[in-house]
Design a protein around this motif. Sequence first.
Motif, PDB file in Angstrom:
ATOM      1  N   THR A   1       0.830  -1.209   0.000  1.00  0.00           N
ATOM      2  CA  THR A   1       0.000   0.000   0.000  1.00  0.00           C
ATOM      3  C   THR A   1       0.865   1.260   0.000  1.00  0.00           C
ATOM      4  O   THR A   1       0.549   2.228  -0.705  1.00  0.00           O
ATOM      5  N   THR A   2       1.937   1.261   0.751  1.00  0.00           N
ATOM      6  CA  THR A   2       2.855   2.407   0.775  1.00  0.00           C
ATOM      7  C   THR A   2       3.443   2.643  -0.613  1.00  0.00           C
ATOM      8  O   THR A   2       3.484   3.779  -1.100  1.00  0.00           O
ATOM      9  N   GLU A   3       3.875   1.568  -1.263  1.00  0.00           N
ATOM     10  CA  GLU A   3       4.426   1.686  -2.621  1.00  0.00           C
ATOM     11  C   GLU A   3       3.351   2.137  -3.602  1.00  0.00           C
ATOM     12  O   GLU A   3       3.600   2.959  -4.496  1.00  0.00           O
ATOM     13  N   ALA A   4       2.137   1.641  -3.430  1.00  0.00           N
ATOM     14  CA  ALA A   4       1.038   2.018  -4.323  1.00  0.00           C
ATOM     15  C   ALA A   4       0.715   3.504  -4.180  1.00  0.00           C
ATOM     16  O   ALA A   4       0.471   4.194  -5.187  1.00  0.00           O
ATOM     17  N   LYS A   5       0.714   4.019  -2.958  1.00  0.00           N
ATOM     18  CA  LYS A   5       0.448   5.448  -2.746  1.00  0.00           C
ATOM     19  C   LYS A   5       1.534   6.309  -3.379  1.00  0.00           C
ATOM     20  O   LYS A   5       1.245   7.355  -3.963  1.00  0.00           O
ATOM     21  N   ARG A   6       2.792   5.875  -3.254  1.00  0.00           N
ATOM     22  CA  ARG A   6       3.894   6.608  -3.875  1.00  0.00           C
ATOM     23  C   ARG A   6       3.713   6.657  -5.391  1.00  0.00           C
ATOM     24  O   ARG A   6       3.834   7.702  -6.013  1.00  0.00           O
ATOM     25  N   ARG A   7       3.365   5.515  -5.987  1.00  0.00           N
ATOM     26  CA  ARG A   7       3.153   5.450  -7.435  1.00  0.00           C
ATOM     27  C   ARG A   7       1.934   6.276  -7.855  1.00  0.00           C
ATOM     28  O   ARG A   7       1.933   6.908  -8.907  1.00  0.00           O
ATOM     29  N   TYR A   8       0.887   6.259  -7.036  1.00  0.00           N
ATOM     30  CA  TYR A   8      -0.315   7.028  -7.344  1.00  0.00           C
ATOM     31  C   TYR A   8      -0.016   8.519  -7.369  1.00  0.00           C
ATOM     32  O   TYR A   8      -0.426   9.233  -8.287  1.00  0.00           O
ATOM     33  N   ASP A   9       0.727   8.995  -6.373  1.00  0.00           N
ATOM     34  CA  ASP A   9       1.112  10.409  -6.342  1.00  0.00           C
ATOM     35  C   ASP A   9       1.974  10.765  -7.561  1.00  0.00           C
ATOM     36  O   ASP A   9       1.822  11.836  -8.155  1.00  0.00           O
ATOM     37  N   GLN A  10       2.851   9.849  -7.925  1.00  0.00           N
ATOM     38  CA  GLN A  10       3.702  10.063  -9.105  1.00  0.00           C
ATOM     39  C   GLN A  10       2.841  10.155 -10.376  1.00  0.00           C
ATOM     40  O   GLN A  10       3.054  11.030 -11.211  1.00  0.00           O
ATOM     41  N   ARG A  11       1.848   9.274 -10.516  1.00  0.00           N
ATOM     42  CA  ARG A  11       0.968   9.300 -11.693  1.00  0.00           C
ATOM     43  C   ARG A  11       0.158  10.597 -11.742  1.00  0.00           C
ATOM     44  O   ARG A  11      -0.061  11.166 -12.806  1.00  0.00           O
ATOM     45  N   LYS A  12      -0.300  11.052 -10.584  1.00  0.00           N
ATOM     46  CA  LYS A  12      -1.047  12.312 -10.542  1.00  0.00           C
ATOM     47  C   LYS A  12      -0.165  13.464 -11.000  1.00  0.00           C
ATOM     48  O   LYS A  12      -0.604  14.321 -11.776  1.00  0.00           O
ATOM     49  N   ARG A  13       1.076  13.492 -10.569  1.00  0.00           N
ATOM     50  CA  ARG A  13       1.994  14.557 -10.961  1.00  0.00           C
ATOM     51  C   ARG A  13       2.264  14.494 -12.461  1.00  0.00           C
ATOM     52  O   ARG A  13       2.297  15.526 -13.130  1.00  0.00           O
ATOM     53  N   VAL A  14       2.439  13.312 -13.003  1.00  0.00           N
ATOM     54  CA  VAL A  14       2.650  13.159 -14.448  1.00  0.00           C
ATOM     55  C   VAL A  14       1.443  13.703 -15.207  1.00  0.00           C
ATOM     56  O   VAL A  14       1.581  14.402 -16.217  1.00  0.00           O
ATOM     57  N   GLY A  15       0.246  13.408 -14.728  1.00  0.00           N
ATOM     58  CA  GLY A  15      -0.969  13.926 -15.360  1.00  0.00           C
ATOM     59  C   GLY A  15      -1.031  15.437 -15.332  1.00  0.00           C
ATOM     60  O   GLY A  15      -1.414  16.082 -16.315  1.00  0.00           O
ATOM     61  N   GLN A  16      -0.656  16.026 -14.195  1.00  0.00           N
ATOM     62  CA  GLN A  16      -0.636  17.487 -14.084  1.00  0.00           C
ATOM     63  C   GLN A  16       0.374  18.095 -15.055  1.00  0.00           C
ATOM     64  O   GLN A  16       0.088  19.091 -15.722  1.00  0.00           O
ATOM     65  N   ILE A  17       1.551  17.504 -15.139  1.00  0.00           N
ATOM     66  CA  ILE A  17       2.586  18.015 -16.043  1.00  0.00           C
ATOM     67  C   ILE A  17       2.119  17.937 -17.491  1.00  0.00           C
ATOM     68  O   ILE A  17       2.262  18.901 -18.256  1.00  0.00           O
ATOM     69  N   LYS A  18       1.530  16.812 -17.883  1.00  0.00           N
ATOM     70  CA  LYS A  18       1.040  16.668 -19.265  1.00  0.00           C
ATOM     71  C   LYS A  18      -0.049  17.696 -19.559  1.00  0.00           C
ATOM     72  O   LYS A  18      -0.096  18.261 -20.651  1.00  0.00           O
ATOM     73  N   ARG A  19      -0.942  17.907 -18.600  1.00  0.00           N
ATOM     74  CA  ARG A  19      -2.012  18.882 -18.779  1.00  0.00           C
ATOM     75  C   ARG A  19      -1.429  20.288 -18.954  1.00  0.00           C
ATOM     76  O   ARG A  19      -1.845  21.050 -19.822  1.00  0.00           O
ATOM     77  N   LEU A  20      -0.439  20.653 -18.139  1.00  0.00           N
ATOM     78  CA  LEU A  20       0.203  21.958 -18.259  1.00  0.00           C
ATOM     79  C   LEU A  20       0.935  22.118 -19.592  1.00  0.00           C
ATOM     80  O   LEU A  20       0.882  23.180 -20.223  1.00  0.00           O
TER      81      LEU A  20
END
Length: 162
Positions: free
Chosen positions: A134-153
């Motif tokens: 779960t800890t690793e999954a949360k880290r990856r989830y936050d990373q995916r959210k940041r990637v989405g924000q960067i692509k959107r920008l």
Amino acid sequence: MSDNVLNQLRNKRNRPTVPPRQDALVPKPQLEPQTPEQETLMPANADDRDSLQPSTPVTEATNPTPASLNSLPSLQAELEKYPETRRHSAIVLEKDLDHELTRFCKDRGITVEVFLEAAWTVASADSKLVEKITTEAKRRYDQRKRVGQIKRLITMLSNSPK
């Protein structure tokens, strides 16, 4: 269009019919007469034949016997022994991880989805392992959210008037 050309087109559509094929699931009638010895070894009805076979756990892969393929009710009864499945959304993975996981599963003759089911079944029995995952999954989830924000920008900046 002339009638001759129209008739030619119609004749091309009339394809020869193919004879119906024999269905592999339909049992073939037994043509050989049974000897008295065979009659005592094999019971007359399918239920008795099935009871002679040792029962196997549902988790083991078994080859269906001709007796178990006899009827719709027996197939439905066998299907009820297995857990019900449900289609889930598509899985998005990192490219390298996807390649490794796909190769791993292909080498072992399983699908990624079945591997995921089995991994969850095993991991869920160990609370420390679940917490680590779960800890690793949360880290990856936050990373995916940041990637989405960067692509959107990037899209917003590239589409803005200069």
